[in-house]
Motif scaffolding. Sequence first.
Motif, PDB file in Angstrom:
ATOM      1  N   ASP A  60       5.811  -8.118  -0.436  1.00  0.00           N
ATOM      2  CA  ASP A  60       4.610  -7.888  -0.103  1.00  0.00           C
ATOM      3  C   ASP A  60       4.462  -7.647   1.572  1.00  0.00           C
ATOM      4  OD1 ASP A  60       3.686  -7.836  -2.516  1.00  0.00           O
ATOM      5  OD2 ASP A  60       2.927  -9.840  -2.824  1.00  0.00           O
ATOM      6  N   VAL A  61       3.682  -6.595   2.015  1.00  0.00           N
ATOM      7  CA  VAL A  61       3.382  -6.347   3.450  1.00  0.00           C
ATOM      8  C   VAL A  61       1.872  -6.248   3.544  1.00  0.00           C
ATOM      9  CG1 VAL A  61       3.580  -4.854   5.389  1.00  0.00           C
ATOM     10  CG2 VAL A  61       5.468  -5.219   3.728  1.00  0.00           C
ATOM     11  N   HIS A  62       1.256  -7.323   4.258  1.00  0.00           N
ATOM     12  CA  HIS A  62      -0.170  -7.497   4.588  1.00  0.00           C
ATOM     13  C   HIS A  62      -0.452  -6.881   6.087  1.00  0.00           C
ATOM     14  CE1 HIS A  62      -0.887 -10.094   1.028  1.00  0.00           C
ATOM     15  NE2 HIS A  62       0.451 -10.321   1.262  1.00  0.00           N
ATOM     16  N   PHE A  63      -1.446  -5.990   6.097  1.00  0.00           N
ATOM     17  CA  PHE A  63      -1.709  -5.494   7.124  1.00  0.00           C
ATOM     18  C   PHE A  63      -2.985  -5.184   7.244  1.00  0.00           C
ATOM     19  CE2 PHE A  63      -0.519  -2.172   4.266  1.00  0.00           C
ATOM     20  CZ  PHE A  63      -1.390  -1.051   4.638  1.00  0.00           C
ATOM     21  N   GLU A  64      -3.687  -4.761   8.589  1.00  0.00           N
ATOM     22  CA  GLU A  64      -4.833  -4.676   8.865  1.00  0.00           C
ATOM     23  C   GLU A  64      -5.313  -3.140   9.433  1.00  0.00           C
ATOM     24  OE1 GLU A  64      -8.916  -6.296  10.837  1.00  0.00           O
ATOM     25  OE2 GLU A  64      -7.067  -7.251  11.702  1.00  0.00           O
ATOM     26  N   ILE A  65      -6.073  -2.451   8.815  1.00  0.00           N
ATOM     27  CA  ILE A  65      -6.522  -1.076   8.976  1.00  0.00           C
ATOM     28  C   ILE A  65      -7.778  -1.254   9.694  1.00  0.00           C
ATOM     29  CG2 ILE A  65      -7.489   0.976   8.278  1.00  0.00           C
ATOM     30  CD1 ILE A  65      -5.207   1.027   6.096  1.00  0.00           C
ATOM     31  N   THR A  66      -7.690  -0.638  10.991  1.00  0.00           N
ATOM     32  CA  THR A  66      -9.165  -0.659  11.861  1.00  0.00           C
ATOM     33  C   THR A  66      -9.787   0.672  11.648  1.00  0.00           C
ATOM     34  OG1 THR A  66      -7.928  -0.171  13.789  1.00  0.00           O
ATOM     35  CG2 THR A  66      -8.196  -2.256  13.407  1.00  0.00           C
ATOM     36  N   GLN A  67     -11.073   0.740  11.898  1.00  0.00           N
ATOM     37  CA  GLN A  67     -11.816   2.022  11.604  1.00  0.00           C
ATOM     38  C   GLN A  67     -11.241   3.082  12.393  1.00  0.00           C
ATOM     39  OE1 GLN A  67     -14.231   2.049   9.194  1.00  0.00           O
ATOM     40  NE2 GLN A  67     -14.201   4.048   9.445  1.00  0.00           N
ATOM     41  N   ASP A  68     -11.095   2.932  13.394  1.00  0.00           N
ATOM     42  CA  ASP A  68     -10.512   4.021  14.413  1.00  0.00           C
ATOM     43  C   ASP A  68      -9.080   3.942  14.511  1.00  0.00           C
ATOM     44  OD1 ASP A  68     -12.993   5.277  14.410  1.00  0.00           O
ATOM     45  OD2 ASP A  68     -13.463   3.994  16.138  1.00  0.00           O
ATOM     46  N   GLY A  69      -8.178   3.476  13.512  1.00  0.00           N
ATOM     47  CA  GLY A  69      -6.819   3.018  13.697  1.00  0.00           C
ATOM     48  C   GLY A  69      -5.823   4.331  13.748  1.00  0.00           C
TER      49      GLY A  69
END
Length: 110
Positions: free
Chosen positions: A81-90
């Motif tokens: 499992d890889v957890h990551f964050e997407i930002t609105q303008d990523g």
Amino acid sequence: MSKSPSLSSHVLDTTLGKPAANMQLILTTPNGDITRAQTDADGRCNQWGELAFSAGHHQLRFVTGEYLSDQHGSAFYPFVDVHFEITQDGGHYHIPLLISPFGFSSYRGS
């Protein structure tokens, strides 16, 4: 004008020195929606159907057990499992995975 986020992945079998083809991937979005996909012959995946990526924390599960058992006879890790964050303008997110029967590594690619 900002471009909506997109996601791709590439899985490489470091023991065999080749792409990990036909591995199942399961993506869970911040609101709990689940989308399934599979790596192609080159170990790549960027087909997420009609999913529109939104900002927030995501989980990408690589179902490694079946692939590793088929290729190497055993699998210590049934999934990664890889957890990551997407930002609105990523922009574009690329999540590579390097695997072997007894180890794995991931990072944010380009």
